[in-house]
Design an enzyme around this catalytic site. Structure first.
Site, PDB file in Angstrom:
ATOM      1  N   VAL A  89       7.097  -7.350  -4.272  1.00 16.53           N
ATOM      2  CA  VAL A  89       6.256  -6.989  -5.420  1.00 16.53           C
ATOM      3  C   VAL A  89       6.839  -5.790  -6.168  1.00 16.53           C
ATOM      4  O   VAL A  89       7.364  -4.851  -5.546  1.00 16.53           O
ATOM      5  CB  VAL A  89       4.822  -6.661  -4.913  1.00 16.53           C
ATOM      6  CG1 VAL A  89       3.883  -6.440  -6.089  1.00 16.53           C
ATOM      7  CG2 VAL A  89       4.299  -7.772  -4.021  1.00 16.53           C
ATOM      8  N   ASN A 137       9.398  -0.050  -3.625  1.00 12.26           N
ATOM      9  CA  ASN A 137      10.766  -0.593  -3.602  1.00 12.26           C
ATOM     10  C   ASN A 137      11.528  -0.207  -4.876  1.00 12.26           C
ATOM     11  O   ASN A 137      12.406  -0.935  -5.318  1.00 12.26           O
ATOM     12  CB  ASN A 137      10.761  -2.107  -3.362  1.00 12.26           C
ATOM     13  CG  ASN A 137       9.866  -2.831  -4.358  1.00 12.26           C
ATOM     14  OD1 ASN A 137       9.667  -2.363  -5.469  1.00 12.26           O
ATOM     15  ND2 ASN A 137       9.322  -3.964  -3.959  1.00 12.26           N
ATOM     16  N   VAL A 152      -3.999   9.151   5.203  1.00 15.52           N
ATOM     17  CA  VAL A 152      -3.991   8.566   6.550  1.00 15.52           C
ATOM     18  C   VAL A 152      -3.230   9.420   7.564  1.00 15.52           C
ATOM     19  O   VAL A 152      -3.305   9.177   8.764  1.00 15.52           O
ATOM     20  CB  VAL A 152      -3.464   7.111   6.558  1.00 15.52           C
ATOM     21  CG1 VAL A 152      -4.267   6.226   5.618  1.00 15.52           C
ATOM     22  CG2 VAL A 152      -1.980   7.048   6.231  1.00 15.52           C
ATOM     23  N   TYR A 210      11.183   2.133   8.281  1.00 16.41           N
ATOM     24  CA  TYR A 210      10.194   1.233   7.670  1.00 16.41           C
ATOM     25  C   TYR A 210      10.106  -0.067   8.484  1.00 16.41           C
ATOM     26  O   TYR A 210       9.014  -0.545   8.795  1.00 16.41           O
ATOM     27  CB  TYR A 210      10.616   0.948   6.231  1.00 16.41           C
ATOM     28  CG  TYR A 210       9.660   0.088   5.445  1.00 16.41           C
ATOM     29  CD1 TYR A 210       8.482   0.630   4.934  1.00 16.41           C
ATOM     30  CD2 TYR A 210       9.929  -1.259   5.194  1.00 16.41           C
ATOM     31  CE1 TYR A 210       7.600  -0.162   4.204  1.00 16.41           C
ATOM     32  CE2 TYR A 210       9.058  -2.050   4.468  1.00 16.41           C
ATOM     33  CZ  TYR A 210       7.898  -1.498   3.969  1.00 16.41           C
ATOM     34  OH  TYR A 210       7.026  -2.281   3.246  1.00 16.41           O
TER      35      TYR A 210
HETATM   36  N1  LIG Z   1       6.144  -3.857  -2.802  1.00 15.74           N
HETATM   37  C1  LIG Z   1       6.653  -4.723  -1.928  1.00 15.74           C
HETATM   38  O1  LIG Z   1       7.529  -5.539  -2.252  1.00 15.74           O
HETATM   39  C2  LIG Z   1       6.171  -4.711  -0.504  1.00 15.74           C
HETATM   40  C3  LIG Z   1       6.811  -5.586   0.396  1.00 15.74           C
HETATM   41  C4  LIG Z   1       6.370  -5.601   1.707  1.00 15.74           C
HETATM   42  C5  LIG Z   1       5.335  -4.786   2.096  1.00 15.74           C
HETATM   43  N2  LIG Z   1       4.739  -3.934   1.206  1.00 15.74           N
HETATM   44  C6  LIG Z   1       3.635  -3.100   1.694  1.00 15.74           C
HETATM   45  O2  LIG Z   1       2.572  -3.132   0.774  1.00 15.74           O
HETATM   46  C7  LIG Z   1       1.774  -1.945   0.889  1.00 15.74           C
HETATM   47  C8  LIG Z   1       1.517  -1.380  -0.482  1.00 15.74           C
HETATM   48  O3  LIG Z   1       2.734  -0.907  -1.008  1.00 15.74           O
HETATM   49  P1  LIG Z   1       3.119  -1.022  -2.542  1.00 15.74           P
HETATM   50  O4  LIG Z   1       4.257  -1.952  -2.648  1.00 15.74           O
HETATM   51  O5  LIG Z   1       1.897  -1.253  -3.362  1.00 15.74           O
HETATM   52  O6  LIG Z   1       3.741   0.423  -2.765  1.00 15.74           O
HETATM   53  P2  LIG Z   1       3.203   1.703  -3.548  1.00 15.74           P
HETATM   54  O7  LIG Z   1       2.892   1.333  -4.955  1.00 15.74           O
HETATM   55  O8  LIG Z   1       4.202   2.768  -3.301  1.00 15.74           O
HETATM   56  O9  LIG Z   1       1.853   1.978  -2.810  1.00 15.74           O
HETATM   57  C9  LIG Z   1       1.809   2.642  -1.570  1.00 15.74           C
HETATM   58  C10 LIG Z   1       0.456   3.270  -1.500  1.00 15.74           C
HETATM   59  O10 LIG Z   1       0.337   3.930  -0.239  1.00 15.74           O
HETATM   60  C11 LIG Z   1      -0.342   5.129  -0.484  1.00 15.74           C
HETATM   61  N3  LIG Z   1      -0.057   6.121   0.550  1.00 15.74           N
HETATM   62  C12 LIG Z   1       1.154   6.565   0.965  1.00 15.74           C
HETATM   63  N4  LIG Z   1       0.997   7.505   1.929  1.00 15.74           N
HETATM   64  C13 LIG Z   1      -0.354   7.625   2.107  1.00 15.74           C
HETATM   65  C14 LIG Z   1      -1.151   8.434   2.953  1.00 15.74           C
HETATM   66  N5  LIG Z   1      -0.615   9.304   3.820  1.00 15.74           N
HETATM   67  N6  LIG Z   1      -2.503   8.304   2.878  1.00 15.74           N
HETATM   68  C15 LIG Z   1      -3.061   7.426   2.021  1.00 15.74           C
HETATM   69  N7  LIG Z   1      -2.361   6.649   1.185  1.00 15.74           N
HETATM   70  C16 LIG Z   1      -1.019   6.747   1.232  1.00 15.74           C
HETATM   71  C17 LIG Z   1       0.154   5.609  -1.831  1.00 15.74           C
HETATM   72  O11 LIG Z   1      -0.782   6.502  -2.355  1.00 15.74           O
HETATM   73  P3  LIG Z   1      -0.341   7.581  -3.490  1.00 15.74           P
HETATM   74  O12 LIG Z   1       0.030   6.779  -4.675  1.00 15.74           O
HETATM   75  O13 LIG Z   1      -1.564   8.399  -3.632  1.00 15.74           O
HETATM   76  O14 LIG Z   1       0.823   8.290  -2.899  1.00 15.74           O
HETATM   77  C18 LIG Z   1       0.223   4.300  -2.598  1.00 15.74           C
HETATM   78  O15 LIG Z   1      -1.004   4.026  -3.207  1.00 15.74           O
HETATM   79  C19 LIG Z   1       2.579  -1.007   1.813  1.00 15.74           C
HETATM   80  O16 LIG Z   1       2.028  -1.040   3.114  1.00 15.74           O
HETATM   81  C20 LIG Z   1       3.973  -1.625   1.811  1.00 15.74           C
HETATM   82  O17 LIG Z   1       4.682  -1.325   2.984  1.00 15.74           O
HETATM   83  C21 LIG Z   1       5.141  -3.886  -0.082  1.00 15.74           C
END
Ligand SMILES: NC(=O)c1ccc[n+]([C@@H]2O[C@H](COP(=O)([O-])OP(=O)(O)OC[C@H]3O[C@@H](n4cnc5c(N)ncnc54)[C@H](OP(=O)(O)O)[C@@H]3O)[C@@H](O)[C@H]2O)c1
Length: 258
Positions: free
Chosen positions: A214, A219, A22, A183
């Site tokens: 999650v 995190n 992205v 963030y």
């Molecule tokens: N986990 C939580 O508790 C939590 C809480 C609130 C919000 N969120 C939100 O939930 C969403 C998913 O996060 P997650 O918790 O599943 O974390 P995650 O496992 O770290 O997943 C983040 C994803 O974003 C992708 N990504 C990062 N930079 C990118 C780029 N430039 N282009 C395309 N893809 C990119 C990563 O791809 P790669 O693996 O290929 O790097 C990874 O698949 C995020 O928006 C996060 O802010 C999560």
């Protein structure tokens, strides 16, 4: 591709993979061309990519063994300052992914979403870190809350102000969040952008969602919910019926205050 293979193996044969960074406009363009050529339109876009905006000493963080309640309420903010560092480079990457990246993808795919026969759905995956009550600076909070005067330009001026203050070591003095500052503002501005878009495209359902706390890489595996539980809010918003809510923020599956 490994994920695609495992989905195929579980019987979901119509799953296809396409690379996307992205932060890279060429990659976004290539995805848009692929969808246009293969399907001619797009029904649902879930913007899930996210970056934390910090460098973390993971062993140090684990050693603090912070309980989830303190982590989420902000009680642990001072405690983590020694193990979670915000750098200018990481902050730029975070804003470029969570706000500008999401916006770039939406702009490239909007013409295809507008061809959807069911009106098109956009789900922006946000975070409770972006909730307005957490922003100490009153002016920023009010600017982001005022849907009547919100615009992309106004939102982006806030991000420029944030980067300026970060560069001049003035984040705390100017009332930006102490916990995960880049963030948090990336998600607060993403929520505001969601509202601006929803107003501009009333025939679509455009919403943002906090998935819950999650257990993922983002995190450092401090989260308590499973990925399946975390997906529920996004899936609900992706499958909203025609005429469903638009321009709202959801905490998992419940509508909540910005
Ligand atoms: N986990 C939580 O508790 C939590 C809480 C609130 C919000 N969120 C939100 O939930 C969403 C998913 O996060 P997650 O918790 O599943 O974390 P995650 O496992 O770290 O997943 C983040 C994803 O974003 C992708 N990504 C990062 N930079 C990118 C780029 N430039 N282009 C395309 N893809 C990119 C990563 O791809 P790669 O693996 O290929 O790097 C990874 O698949 C995020 O928006 C996060 O802010 C999560």
């Amino acid at each position: 591709m490994a994920a695609t293979s495992s989905l195929h193996a579980s019987g979901l044969l119509n799953v296809v993979f396409h690379q996307l960074d992205v932060q890279d406009p060429d990659s976004i363009k290539s995805l848009a061309n692929f969808i246009h050529t293969q399907f001619g339109r797009l029904d649902i876009l879930v913007n899930n990519a996210g970056a934390s905006g910090v460098i973390v000493d993971e062993d140090g963080l684990r050693a603090l063994s912070i309980d989830p309640a303190s982590w989420l309420s902000g009680k642990a903010t001072n405690l983590v300052q020694g193990v979670i560092k915000t750098t200018y480079e990481k902050a730029e990457e975070c804003l470029n992914t969570n706000y500008y990246g999401c916006k770039r993808v939406i702009e490239a795919l909007l013409p295809l979403l507008q061809l959807s026969t069911s009106g098109g759905r956009i789900v922006n995956v946000s975070s409770l870190r972006g909730e307005l009550w957490r922003i100490p600076n009153e002016q920023t909070r009010e600017e982001l809350a005022d849907i009547d005067t919100l615009s992309e330009e106004k939102i982006e001026r806030i991000l420029e102000r944030f980067l300026h203050d970060l560069k001049h070591n003035a984040l705390e003095a100017n009332g930006w969040q102490k916990m995960l500052p880049s963030y948090s503002i990336s998600k607060a501005t993403l929520n505001a952008y969601t509202r601006v878009l929803a107003k501009k495209y009333p025939s679509m359902c455009i919403n943002c969602v906090h998935p819950g706390y999650v257990n993922t890489d983002l995190n450092w595996h401090t989260g308590t919910m499973t990925v399946e539980e975390g997906a529920k809010g996004s899936i609900m918003l992706a499958l909203l019926p025609e005429g469903g809510p638009t321009g709202f923020y959801f905490d998992r599956t419940e509508m909540a205050a910005f």
